[in-house]
Write a protein that holds these residues in place. Sequence first.
Motif, PDB file in Angstrom:
ATOM      1  N   SER A 167       0.877  -1.182   0.226  1.00 13.32           N
ATOM      2  CA  SER A 167      -0.109  -0.073  -0.187  1.00 13.32           C
ATOM      3  C   SER A 167       0.816   1.133  -0.188  1.00 13.32           C
ATOM      4  N   ILE A 226     -11.995   2.138  -5.680  1.00 15.57           N
ATOM      5  CA  ILE A 226     -11.104   2.647  -4.606  1.00 15.57           C
ATOM      6  C   ILE A 226     -10.503   4.038  -5.199  1.00 15.57           C
ATOM      7  N   LEU A 262      -4.624   1.381   2.383  1.00 14.34           N
ATOM      8  CA  LEU A 262      -5.441   0.115   1.795  1.00 14.34           C
ATOM      9  C   LEU A 262      -5.194  -1.262   2.734  1.00 14.34           C
ATOM     10  N   TYR A 314      -7.162  -7.276  -4.887  1.00 14.85           N
ATOM     11  CA  TYR A 314      -7.714  -5.934  -5.732  1.00 14.85           C
ATOM     12  C   TYR A 314      -7.673  -6.378  -7.179  1.00 14.85           C
TER      13      TYR A 314
END
Length: 556
Positions: free
Chosen positions: A42, A75, A97, A102
């Motif tokens: 992230s 997102i 995150l 994802y």
Amino acid sequence: MKQQIKIILILFLLINICFVVRAQTPASEKVFLITDRISCVSGDTVWFMTDLATENPIHSNIIHVQLDAEDNRHITKSIIKCLNDKGNGYIVVPDSLSTGVYFLKAFTNFQKYFSNSVITVKPLVVYNRFAESIVKIVAPTQLNTNIAVVPSVFRINTQKQVFKPNEKVSLNISTPDSLKNNISDLIISARLIDPFSENISIESGFLLINQTEEEPVLENDGILITGQILNAETSEPEPGITVMLSIADSIPYFDYYYSDKDGYFHFFLKKVSGLADLIIQPAPNPDKTFRIKLFDNFAETGEKINREEIMINEKQAEVIGTILKTSRYSRYFDVPELNNIQEFIKPPRFKHPFYGKPTTTVYPRDYVELDNFNEISKELLQASKYRERKDTISLKLINFDTNDFFDSEPFMLLDGIPIFDTKLLISKNSESIDRIDVLAEERCFGDMNFDGVLAVYSYDNKLNWLNKVPNLFRFNSQTVQFPIVKQNHNYEINKEPNIPDLRKVICWQRLNGPDYDTNRQVNFRLPDIKGNYLITITTITKTGNVITDTKEIEVR
């Protein structure tokens, strides 16, 4: 004159015929998406390249790439412009995150209007950078995708199999002559192997997009802005409202749209880049208060994905730990050099503002200091009549065509934004104003008629007055990403001896071009991180197939 009108009518009919034909043509646009990695931490930046396949001579050149959670929750996203149907860009993964799988999805706006459209979807494993250890991850069990993968035909040769840190790799790539004329895109990447991400049983491919019922719009050299105007009290859509869009600037942008039966409005911003500061407002209505929603133009796929908890084994945990640790350290040594996405570039379409060349322009700071706009209008604006009566203020301009004052107030702008209350100008003194444009004649913009124009531009242009205006809404809207100047994985990196090289992606390059050769050599330098690295060549053919070849090397 009649001949000119006839020509204009013919052109108008031709444009409408082209739009109808294009609207009725099945979608043939398809976006291929290739990323420089399959997992990240992230806060990392994921780089990507796109290839647009289409049969239409007139087609999109704007690609949207969005990052979604497995439940299709949106997102973040990036918007890029293609050159010769090839695009490249980056997407910044949010710093906070959570750890999980994802999906990156790539599409054109035009695809959303057809039921047979498919968009690219690529899984991306994200590890939260604040995690001390990761023992399990919820991941999809399967993904119903459909992509044609052709067996490898490449030959990738390196001088050896095992290398030392910082050693140079010379990569020889041989491609059969039979494939040369069928290559649409050829991309090479080299990255640290993440065993957990490699073992997840999902592949990139295509998903059907949820069709929208609106009229199709091609995004070519610009982006579509869509919103909805609602009654603030009832939340019901407001049809037939004049919705105005402004972008403050020395040469301001202005456009308007009549909301449809469902309260929707659309604007097309051409040749813009960066983060736009949009001011949207309806025409003044003393009897109503409004609310405006602006949509982010995400694509909806709607397919539910089954998930399960997957335990991480010892080897996978070791590599994940290395990835997390080096990502923390790299923040001290390696700052990504990305363009400032907070900037906004709007190339001026015309030499003068949308209201035309002003009759006169006044620069109040060049004169003696005046305390308020009443004094400014009397001393410097000879073509105006400013009146204060009780709680009302009126300002009218002289019509130079009739040599008399207009019956109504001019179209007024403050910092390029339309205002409909003269009181907003009261406190403006000569030191706070950069310039004043006065247009002392009737002017038309579309089917809007102005009894002259008075445009006041503040010296600081901070727009602090916006919160005083009812029914005025301000949005930061993402537009086309700035062209990439530098990427964070150089192939011939000149490393200072006291700074560690902590790159996980060590090569990321598009190989095809006018000088394409079936025998190519690519050089890159290895980082300080020990482990196994995967060299991948991805080819997209003109017939829509994907060819991949990989070679694994070790750094120890």
